[in-house]
Design a protein around this motif. Structure first.
Motif, PDB file in Angstrom:
ATOM      1  N   TYR A  71       0.837  -1.201   0.000  1.00 27.15           N
ATOM      2  CA  TYR A  71       0.000   0.000   0.000  1.00 27.15           C
ATOM      3  C   TYR A  71       0.876   1.257   0.000  1.00 27.15           C
ATOM      4  O   TYR A  71       0.660   2.173  -0.800  1.00 27.15           O
ATOM      5  CB  TYR A  71      -0.932   0.002   1.215  1.00 27.15           C
ATOM      6  N   LEU A  72       1.863   1.303   0.902  1.00 29.44           N
ATOM      7  CA  LEU A  72       2.729   2.483   0.987  1.00 29.44           C
ATOM      8  C   LEU A  72       3.546   2.672  -0.285  1.00 29.44           C
ATOM      9  O   LEU A  72       3.729   3.805  -0.747  1.00 29.44           O
ATOM     10  CB  LEU A  72       3.645   2.385   2.203  1.00 29.44           C
ATOM     11  N   LEU A  73       4.023   1.583  -0.851  1.00 28.09           N
ATOM     12  CA  LEU A  73       4.763   1.679  -2.107  1.00 28.09           C
ATOM     13  C   LEU A  73       3.874   2.250  -3.210  1.00 28.09           C
ATOM     14  O   LEU A  73       4.269   3.169  -3.926  1.00 28.09           O
ATOM     15  CB  LEU A  73       5.303   0.309  -2.514  1.00 28.09           C
ATOM     16  N   CYS A  74       2.664   1.727  -3.311  1.00 25.36           N
ATOM     17  CA  CYS A  74       1.720   2.223  -4.332  1.00 25.36           C
ATOM     18  C   CYS A  74       1.390   3.694  -4.120  1.00 25.36           C
ATOM     19  O   CYS A  74       1.368   4.476  -5.078  1.00 25.36           O
ATOM     20  CB  CYS A  74       0.444   1.393  -4.329  1.00 25.36           C
ATOM     21  N   MET A  75       1.123   4.089  -2.884  1.00 22.98           N
ATOM     22  CA  MET A  75       0.771   5.483  -2.608  1.00 22.98           C
ATOM     23  C   MET A  75       1.931   6.421  -2.928  1.00 22.98           C
ATOM     24  O   MET A  75       1.724   7.530  -3.435  1.00 22.98           O
ATOM     25  CB  MET A  75       0.342   5.662  -1.154  1.00 22.98           C
ATOM     26  N   ASN A  76       3.155   6.004  -2.645  1.00 22.00           N
ATOM     27  CA  ASN A  76       4.299   6.858  -2.941  1.00 22.00           C
ATOM     28  C   ASN A  76       4.579   6.937  -4.433  1.00 22.00           C
ATOM     29  O   ASN A  76       4.973   7.993  -4.933  1.00 22.00           O
ATOM     30  CB  ASN A  76       5.524   6.387  -2.156  1.00 22.00           C
ATOM     31  N   VAL A  77       4.349   5.864  -5.152  1.00 22.11           N
ATOM     32  CA  VAL A  77       4.458   5.902  -6.623  1.00 22.11           C
ATOM     33  C   VAL A  77       3.397   6.842  -7.182  1.00 22.11           C
ATOM     34  O   VAL A  77       3.675   7.656  -8.070  1.00 22.11           O
ATOM     35  CB  VAL A  77       4.354   4.484  -7.228  1.00 22.11           C
ATOM     36  N   ILE A  78       2.185   6.750  -6.649  1.00 20.22           N
ATOM     37  CA  ILE A  78       1.108   7.643  -7.087  1.00 20.22           C
ATOM     38  C   ILE A  78       1.467   9.096  -6.769  1.00 20.22           C
ATOM     39  O   ILE A  78       1.270   9.988  -7.596  1.00 20.22           O
ATOM     40  CB  ILE A  78      -0.233   7.246  -6.436  1.00 20.22           C
ATOM     41  N   GLY A  79       2.002   9.351  -5.572  1.00 19.23           N
ATOM     42  CA  GLY A  79       2.408  10.710  -5.201  1.00 19.23           C
ATOM     43  C   GLY A  79       3.456  11.271  -6.139  1.00 19.23           C
ATOM     44  O   GLY A  79       3.379  12.431  -6.566  1.00 19.23           O
ATOM     45  N   PHE A  80       4.437  10.444  -6.475  1.00 12.88           N
ATOM     46  CA  PHE A  80       5.488  10.853  -7.411  1.00 12.88           C
ATOM     47  C   PHE A  80       4.882  11.151  -8.780  1.00 12.88           C
ATOM     48  O   PHE A  80       5.184  12.168  -9.403  1.00 12.88           O
ATOM     49  CB  PHE A  80       6.532   9.736  -7.504  1.00 12.88           C
ATOM     50  N   PHE A  81       3.982  10.275  -9.223  1.00 12.02           N
ATOM     51  CA  PHE A  81       3.324  10.421 -10.511  1.00 12.02           C
ATOM     52  C   PHE A  81       2.456  11.680 -10.560  1.00 12.02           C
ATOM     53  O   PHE A  81       2.429  12.383 -11.566  1.00 12.02           O
ATOM     54  CB  PHE A  81       2.488   9.168 -10.795  1.00 12.02           C
ATOM     55  N   VAL A  82       1.751  11.967  -9.468  1.00 12.47           N
ATOM     56  CA  VAL A  82       0.889  13.156  -9.400  1.00 12.47           C
ATOM     57  C   VAL A  82       1.722  14.424  -9.586  1.00 12.47           C
ATOM     58  O   VAL A  82       1.327  15.337 -10.326  1.00 12.47           O
ATOM     59  CB  VAL A  82       0.117  13.189  -8.067  1.00 12.47           C
ATOM     60  N   MET A  83       2.866  14.489  -8.940  1.00  9.58           N
ATOM     61  CA  MET A  83       3.731  15.669  -9.087  1.00  9.58           C
ATOM     62  C   MET A  83       4.260  15.782 -10.514  1.00  9.58           C
ATOM     63  O   MET A  83       4.336  16.878 -11.067  1.00  9.58           O
ATOM     64  CB  MET A  83       4.884  15.613  -8.083  1.00  9.58           C
ATOM     65  N   SER A  84       4.593  14.647 -11.112  1.00 12.87           N
ATOM     66  CA  SER A  84       5.074  14.644 -12.496  1.00 12.87           C
ATOM     67  C   SER A  84       4.005  15.143 -13.460  1.00 12.87           C
ATOM     68  O   SER A  84       4.260  16.000 -14.308  1.00 12.87           O
ATOM     69  CB  SER A  84       5.499  13.220 -12.880  1.00 12.87           C
ATOM     70  N   VAL A  85       2.807  14.617 -13.324  1.00 13.09           N
ATOM     71  CA  VAL A  85       1.707  14.999 -14.218  1.00 13.09           C
ATOM     72  C   VAL A  85       1.358  16.473 -14.037  1.00 13.09           C
ATOM     73  O   VAL A  85       1.164  17.196 -15.019  1.00 13.09           O
ATOM     74  CB  VAL A  85       0.471  14.101 -13.974  1.00 13.09           C
ATOM     75  N   ASP A  86       1.291  16.927 -12.776  1.00 13.75           N
ATOM     76  CA  ASP A  86       0.931  18.322 -12.535  1.00 13.75           C
ATOM     77  C   ASP A  86       1.987  19.265 -13.101  1.00 13.75           C
ATOM     78  O   ASP A  86       1.658  20.313 -13.652  1.00 13.75           O
ATOM     79  CB  ASP A  86       0.729  18.574 -11.040  1.00 13.75           C
TER      80      ASP A  86
ATOM     81  N   VAL B  77      -3.263  12.776  -1.334  1.00 11.77           N
ATOM     82  CA  VAL B  77      -2.363  11.658  -1.645  1.00 11.77           C
ATOM     83  C   VAL B  77      -1.214  11.608  -0.633  1.00 11.77           C
ATOM     84  O   VAL B  77      -0.848  10.537  -0.147  1.00 11.77           O
ATOM     85  CB  VAL B  77      -1.823  11.778  -3.089  1.00 11.77           C
ATOM     86  N   ALA B  78      -0.672  12.769  -0.288  1.00 11.55           N
ATOM     87  CA  ALA B  78       0.436  12.814   0.671  1.00 11.55           C
ATOM     88  C   ALA B  78       0.000  12.345   2.053  1.00 11.55           C
ATOM     89  O   ALA B  78       0.694  11.548   2.689  1.00 11.55           O
ATOM     90  CB  ALA B  78       1.001  14.227   0.740  1.00 11.55           C
ATOM     91  N   VAL B  79      -1.146  12.792   2.512  1.00 14.69           N
ATOM     92  CA  VAL B  79      -1.607  12.464   3.870  1.00 14.69           C
ATOM     93  C   VAL B  79      -1.938  10.977   4.007  1.00 14.69           C
ATOM     94  O   VAL B  79      -1.661  10.377   5.042  1.00 14.69           O
ATOM     95  CB  VAL B  79      -2.821  13.341   4.254  1.00 14.69           C
ATOM     96  N   ILE B  80      -2.497  10.373   2.979  1.00 12.23           N
ATOM     97  CA  ILE B  80      -2.893   8.966   3.106  1.00 12.23           C
ATOM     98  C   ILE B  80      -1.755   7.998   2.779  1.00 12.23           C
ATOM     99  O   ILE B  80      -1.983   6.808   2.603  1.00 12.23           O
ATOM    100  CB  ILE B  80      -4.149   8.646   2.273  1.00 12.23           C
ATOM    101  N   GLY B  81      -0.524   8.496   2.742  1.00 12.13           N
ATOM    102  CA  GLY B  81       0.616   7.593   2.630  1.00 12.13           C
ATOM    103  C   GLY B  81       1.631   7.912   1.556  1.00 12.13           C
ATOM    104  O   GLY B  81       2.662   7.254   1.479  1.00 12.13           O
ATOM    105  N   GLY B  82       1.372   8.907   0.720  1.00 13.80           N
ATOM    106  CA  GLY B  82       2.277   9.195  -0.386  1.00 13.80           C
ATOM    107  C   GLY B  82       3.170  10.399  -0.191  1.00 13.80           C
ATOM    108  O   GLY B  82       3.655  10.982  -1.164  1.00 13.80           O
ATOM    109  N   ALA B  83       3.424  10.774   1.048  1.00 11.68           N
ATOM    110  CA  ALA B  83       4.203  11.991   1.319  1.00 11.68           C
ATOM    111  C   ALA B  83       5.626  11.907   0.788  1.00 11.68           C
ATOM    112  O   ALA B  83       6.145  12.868   0.217  1.00 11.68           O
ATOM    113  CB  ALA B  83       4.217  12.297   2.817  1.00 11.68           C
ATOM    114  N   LEU B  84       6.264  10.772   0.968  1.00 12.94           N
ATOM    115  CA  LEU B  84       7.645  10.638   0.501  1.00 12.94           C
ATOM    116  C   LEU B  84       7.716  10.723  -1.022  1.00 12.94           C
ATOM    117  O   LEU B  84       8.589  11.397  -1.575  1.00 12.94           O
ATOM    118  CB  LEU B  84       8.253   9.332   0.999  1.00 12.94           C
TER     119      LEU B  84
END
Length: 86
Positions: A4-19, A38-45
């Motif tokens: 879950y944490l790996l997925c959320m951090n990949v999503i967080g990284f992807f969100v910043m890239s897309v934006d 996304v950051a609060v629910i586990g994708g902060a890193l």
């Protein structure tokens, strides 16, 4: 939990890239509230790494200090959970 944490951090990284890509093209952007969600629910890193890698949101003080702080909080909670509670 690790998946879950790996997925959320990949999503967080992807969100910043897309934006960042959308910002360069002056297109519709991802709302800041969604980035924070996304950051609060586990994708902060992932969001933090994406912020610095893509140089995105680095002029926003709340992101520059808030995302790394949230990453530290998440890591501290993980350490507490796995070392202290186990």
């Amino acid at each position: 939990m690790w998946i879950y944490l790996l997925c959320m951090n990949v999503i967080g990284f992807f969100v910043m890239s897309v934006d960042k890509r959308k910002a360069r093209k002056q297109q519709w952007r991802i709302p800041e509230q969604r980035i924070w969600l996304v950051a609060v629910i586990g994708g902060a890193l992932g969001c933090t790494l994406g912020m610095y890698m893509f140089r995105h949101k680095t002029k926003h003080t709340i992101f520059v200090f808030g995302l790394p702080f949230l990453s530290i909080v998440h890591c501290s909670l993980l350490i507490y959970y796995y070392i202290i509670l186990s």
